[in-house]
Design a protein around this motif. Structure first.
Motif, PDB file in Angstrom:
ATOM      1  N   MET A  68       0.881  -1.373  -0.062  1.00 60.20           N
ATOM      2  CA  MET A  68       0.103   0.126   0.133  1.00 60.20           C
ATOM      3  C   MET A  68       0.712   1.297  -0.029  1.00 60.20           C
ATOM      4  O   MET A  68       2.003   1.221   0.618  1.00 60.20           O
ATOM      5  CB  MET A  68      -1.108   0.135   1.014  1.00 60.20           C
ATOM      6  CG  MET A  68      -1.729   1.295   1.527  1.00 60.20           C
ATOM      7  SD  MET A  68      -2.951   1.222   2.808  1.00 60.20           S
ATOM      8  CE  MET A  68      -4.107   0.155   2.464  1.00 60.20           C
ATOM      9  N   VAL A  69       0.452   2.333  -0.640  1.00 57.49           N
ATOM     10  CA  VAL A  69       1.235   3.550  -0.871  1.00 57.49           C
ATOM     11  C   VAL A  69       0.106   4.635  -0.456  1.00 57.49           C
ATOM     12  O   VAL A  69      -1.012   4.440  -0.900  1.00 57.49           O
ATOM     13  CB  VAL A  69       2.067   3.720  -1.940  1.00 57.49           C
ATOM     14  CG1 VAL A  69       3.183   2.587  -2.093  1.00 57.49           C
ATOM     15  CG2 VAL A  69       1.052   3.749  -3.352  1.00 57.49           C
ATOM     16  N   MET A  70       0.476   5.600  -0.035  1.00 61.35           N
ATOM     17  CA  MET A  70      -0.402   7.063  -0.095  1.00 61.35           C
ATOM     18  C   MET A  70       0.192   8.236  -0.856  1.00 61.35           C
ATOM     19  O   MET A  70       1.333   8.522  -1.159  1.00 61.35           O
ATOM     20  CB  MET A  70      -0.575   7.440   1.497  1.00 61.35           C
ATOM     21  CG  MET A  70      -1.121   8.914   1.466  1.00 61.35           C
ATOM     22  SD  MET A  70      -1.468   9.263   3.182  1.00 61.35           S
ATOM     23  CE  MET A  70      -2.631   8.290   3.798  1.00 61.35           C
ATOM     24  N   ASN A  71      -0.792   8.579  -1.817  1.00 62.34           N
ATOM     25  CA  ASN A  71      -0.699   9.696  -2.541  1.00 62.34           C
ATOM     26  C   ASN A  71      -0.597  10.980  -1.975  1.00 62.34           C
ATOM     27  O   ASN A  71      -1.233  11.193  -0.902  1.00 62.34           O
ATOM     28  CB  ASN A  71      -1.205   9.765  -4.049  1.00 62.34           C
ATOM     29  CG  ASN A  71      -2.630  10.455  -3.880  1.00 62.34           C
ATOM     30  OD1 ASN A  71      -3.421  10.359  -2.818  1.00 62.34           O
ATOM     31  ND2 ASN A  71      -3.101  10.527  -5.180  1.00 62.34           N
ATOM     32  N   GLY A  72      -0.283  12.288  -2.658  1.00 57.22           N
ATOM     33  CA  GLY A  72      -0.196  13.626  -2.310  1.00 57.22           C
ATOM     34  C   GLY A  72      -1.686  13.929  -1.868  1.00 57.22           C
ATOM     35  O   GLY A  72      -1.843  14.943  -0.927  1.00 57.22           O
ATOM     36  N   GLN A  73      -2.717  13.311  -2.346  1.00 55.38           N
ATOM     37  CA  GLN A  73      -4.180  13.624  -1.963  1.00 55.38           C
ATOM     38  C   GLN A  73      -4.582  12.724  -0.740  1.00 55.38           C
ATOM     39  O   GLN A  73      -6.010  12.553  -0.481  1.00 55.38           O
ATOM     40  CB  GLN A  73      -5.129  13.597  -3.299  1.00 55.38           C
ATOM     41  CG  GLN A  73      -5.031  14.794  -3.879  1.00 55.38           C
ATOM     42  CD  GLN A  73      -3.761  14.707  -4.832  1.00 55.38           C
ATOM     43  OE1 GLN A  73      -3.364  13.677  -5.534  1.00 55.38           O
ATOM     44  NE2 GLN A  73      -3.107  15.755  -4.832  1.00 55.38           N
ATOM     45  N   GLU A  74      -3.819  11.892  -0.298  1.00 53.97           N
ATOM     46  CA  GLU A  74      -4.050  11.139   0.848  1.00 53.97           C
ATOM     47  C   GLU A  74      -4.978  10.002   0.565  1.00 53.97           C
ATOM     48  O   GLU A  74      -5.931   9.492   1.228  1.00 53.97           O
ATOM     49  CB  GLU A  74      -4.688  11.913   2.222  1.00 53.97           C
ATOM     50  CG  GLU A  74      -3.634  12.707   2.888  1.00 53.97           C
ATOM     51  CD  GLU A  74      -3.988  13.462   4.166  1.00 53.97           C
ATOM     52  OE1 GLU A  74      -4.168  12.713   5.270  1.00 53.97           O
ATOM     53  OE2 GLU A  74      -4.610  14.718   4.156  1.00 53.97           O
ATOM     54  N   ARG A  75      -4.765   9.580  -0.683  1.00 52.62           N
ATOM     55  CA  ARG A  75      -5.611   8.292  -1.077  1.00 52.62           C
ATOM     56  C   ARG A  75      -4.755   7.194  -1.126  1.00 52.62           C
ATOM     57  O   ARG A  75      -3.660   7.064  -1.363  1.00 52.62           O
ATOM     58  CB  ARG A  75      -6.019   8.721  -2.685  1.00 52.62           C
ATOM     59  CG  ARG A  75      -7.021   9.682  -2.934  1.00 52.62           C
ATOM     60  CD  ARG A  75      -7.287  10.183  -4.342  1.00 52.62           C
ATOM     61  NE  ARG A  75      -7.826   9.028  -5.213  1.00 52.62           N
ATOM     62  CZ  ARG A  75      -9.051   8.999  -5.516  1.00 52.62           C
ATOM     63  NH1 ARG A  75     -10.056   9.691  -4.924  1.00 52.62           N
ATOM     64  NH2 ARG A  75      -9.283   7.943  -6.397  1.00 52.62           N
ATOM     65  N   LEU A  76      -5.305   6.089  -0.362  1.00 54.99           N
ATOM     66  CA  LEU A  76      -4.331   4.838  -0.186  1.00 54.99           C
ATOM     67  C   LEU A  76      -4.563   4.047  -1.145  1.00 54.99           C
ATOM     68  O   LEU A  76      -5.653   3.556  -1.410  1.00 54.99           O
ATOM     69  CB  LEU A  76      -4.734   4.499   1.208  1.00 54.99           C
ATOM     70  CG  LEU A  76      -4.326   5.247   2.395  1.00 54.99           C
ATOM     71  CD1 LEU A  76      -5.380   4.722   3.473  1.00 54.99           C
ATOM     72  CD2 LEU A  76      -3.073   5.222   2.789  1.00 54.99           C
ATOM     73  N   GLY A 109       4.582  -5.813  -5.955  1.00 48.54           N
ATOM     74  CA  GLY A 109       5.304  -4.684  -5.450  1.00 48.54           C
ATOM     75  C   GLY A 109       4.680  -3.608  -5.842  1.00 48.54           C
ATOM     76  O   GLY A 109       4.301  -3.484  -7.172  1.00 48.54           O
ATOM     77  N   LEU A 110       4.451  -2.429  -4.959  1.00 45.79           N
ATOM     78  CA  LEU A 110       3.970  -1.319  -5.497  1.00 45.79           C
ATOM     79  C   LEU A 110       4.609   0.085  -4.820  1.00 45.79           C
ATOM     80  O   LEU A 110       4.769   0.149  -3.774  1.00 45.79           O
ATOM     81  CB  LEU A 110       2.248  -1.082  -4.818  1.00 45.79           C
ATOM     82  CG  LEU A 110       1.610   0.273  -5.021  1.00 45.79           C
ATOM     83  CD1 LEU A 110       1.214   0.034  -6.655  1.00 45.79           C
ATOM     84  CD2 LEU A 110       0.318  -0.010  -4.452  1.00 45.79           C
ATOM     85  N   THR A 111       5.148   0.831  -5.845  1.00 44.96           N
ATOM     86  CA  THR A 111       5.733   1.987  -5.546  1.00 44.96           C
ATOM     87  C   THR A 111       5.084   3.178  -6.187  1.00 44.96           C
ATOM     88  O   THR A 111       4.801   3.193  -7.330  1.00 44.96           O
ATOM     89  CB  THR A 111       7.301   1.891  -6.039  1.00 44.96           C
ATOM     90  OG1 THR A 111       8.022   0.887  -5.361  1.00 44.96           O
ATOM     91  CG2 THR A 111       8.088   3.140  -5.604  1.00 44.96           C
TER      92      THR A 111
END
Length: 354
Positions: A68-76, A109-111
Motif C-alpha cells: 500500500m502507498v499513499m499519494n499527495g491527496q491522501e488516497r491509499l 510490489g507497489l511504488t
C-alpha cells in the motif's frame, strides 16, 4: 504543532480517552472498532482497528493484500494479487474510493513516484516477470524489458521481480527477490544500466531473498538504497551505483520491504519464529520500526527490542494479532496500515498512533 500532537494535548487537558486521537478532529470514524490492547513500545504505540478496510469479498475479493502507498491527496492505493481488482483505493477512514485491475495474477510490489506533480505507480508481478509503470487510474505508460532480452541475464536465469524504487534522477531499481537475487538499475526511460548483489548466504554484499528496495534520503546530501535480505534477517545499504556499504541485522525477523518515513524505517515481518524453531512458514508476523540510527525501537505485535552490550537480541511475535505482515503504509498522522499475505483474505488493518 501537528494534528496528532494537538489532539493528544487536547485529550489530556479534557480528560477524554485517547481512542481516537490519531484521527483528524473534523472526521470521526464511522466504523472504528479499536482494540483495547496497546501494540508497540516506547513512543511508537498503537491501538488496533481490524475492520478498517473490510469490504464485501464477493464484490471486492483479495487473495493477498500485498502493498500500500499513499499519494499527495491522501488516497491509499492497495495492491492485491486478485485479477478482479489489482488496486483498491481507500481514504484514511476506510472508505473505498475506486478500484481497477491490470489482470495481474501475481501483483506483488507497489511504488509511488511523483514526477514534478504527476504521480505514477510501479507494479511488479514476479510470476509473470513484469515491471509496469502506470498512471493512478491504471493506464500502462511503460514496461521494463526482461533482463534476458537486454544482456543482463542469460536465458537460464530466473527473473521474478518483487519491488522497485526510484532514485533522485529517476533511475529505476528493481529487486529480483524471488529470482536471481540482483538489484537491477534502469534509467528513467527503461534503459538498463547495471546490476548488483546476487545470490549468496555468506557474502555480505549479496542476498537471500532480496524482497525489497527503497530510496533512503534521510541524509539529503548522500542518498542511498536500503534493500531487504529477508532470509538473512537483514537490511543492506548500497550506494546508488551499487556499492555495498553496510548491513543492519535483526535477529528473528524475516522482513518485507523497508518503508522510509521521516527519520524512521518501518517494515512488515512476514515470517516470525518460535524460540528454537527456525521454520519460515510460521504465521508469526508483526511490524518492526527502526530509528534514525537504524536501531529497532518498537515491534507492534512483537516482543520489545532489547540490546545487550550493543547487540540486538532475538525478536519474536508477542501477540497473535497478525499472520504474515507483508507491508506497512504510514499516513501523515503516523498511523499505520498493515497489509498481510496468506492471512485468509483479510483486508488491511489500521494501527492508530497513540
Amino acid at each position: 504543532m501537528d494534528r496528532r500532537k494537538f489532539l493528544r494535548k487536547t485529550a489530556r487537558t479534557s480528560g477524554a480517552t485517547l481512542a481516537f486521537t490519531s484521527v483528524p478532529f473534523y472526521i470521526m470514524p464511522t466504523k472504528a472498532r479499536l482494540a483495547g490492547t496497546i501494540l508497540g513500545h516506547g513512543d511508537f504505540k498503537y491501538r488496533l482497528e481490524k475492520e478498517w478496510g473490510d469490504l464485501n469479498p464477493e464484490k471486492y475479493p483479495v487473495n493477498n493484500c500485498h502493498e500500500m502507498v499513499m499519494n499527495g491527496q491522501e488516497r491509499l492505493y492497495m495492491l492485491t494479487d486478485h485479477p478482479k481488482n489489482n488496486i483498491l483505493v481507500y481514504d484514511t477512514s476506510g472508505k473505498l474510493l475506486d478500484h481497477w485491475t491490470l489482470d495481474l495474477p501475481g501483483a506483488h510490489g507497489l511504488t509511488l513516484h511523483d514526477e514534478g506533480g504527476d504521480e505514477f505507480l510501479y507494479i511488479t508481478d514476479p510470476g509473470l516477470g513484469r515491471v509496469i509503470k502506470s498512471t493512478l487510474d491504471g493506464k500502462i505508460v511503460m514496461e521494463l524489458d526482461h533482463p534476458s532480452r537486454i544482456g543482463a541475464y542469460d536465458e537460464k536465469s530466473a527473473f521474478r521481480p518483487t519491488e522497485t524504487a526510484i532514485g533522485p534522477n529517476g533511475d529505476i531499481y528493481v529487486a529480483d527477490g524471488y529470482g536471481s537475487q540482483f538489484i537491477l538499475q534502469y534509467d528513467a526511460k527503461g534503459k538498463f544500466i547495471r546490476k548488483f548483489g546476487g545470490d549468496s548466504f555468506l557474502q555480505e554484499s549479496k542476498f537471500k531473498q532480496a524482497h525489497g528496495v527503497a530510496l533512503d534520503i534521510r541524509n539529503p546530501g548522500n542518498p542511498t538504497l536500503i534493500c531487504s535480505a529477508r532470509i538473512k534477517n537483514s537490511f543492506k545499504r548500497f550506494s546508488l551505483d551499487g556499492e555495498y556499504l553496510e548491513t543492519f541485522y535483526m535477529p528473528g525477523l524475516f522482513i518485507s520491504r523497508p518503508i522510509l518515513d521521516g527519520e524512521n524505517i518501518y517494515s512488515g515481518v512476514c515470517f516470525g519464529m518460535e524460540e528454537g524453531n527456525y521454520n519460515m512458514q510460521l504465521n508469526k508476523g508483526f511490524v518492526t520500526i527502526l530509528d534514525k540510527d537504524n536501531k529497532v525501537i518498537s515491534n507492534p505485535g512483537g516482543t520489545e527490542p532489547i540490546y545487550e552490550n550493543g547487540k540486538l537480541q532475538l525478536m519474536l511475535q508477542d501477540q497473535p494479532i497478525f499472520k504474515h505482515c507483508h507491508d506497512v503504509c504510514v499516513d501523515r498522522d503516523k498511523n499505520l496500515y498493515v497489509c498481510q499475505w496468506n492471512a485468509g483474505g483479510v483486508y488491511p488493518y489500521k494501527l492508530h498512533r497513540v
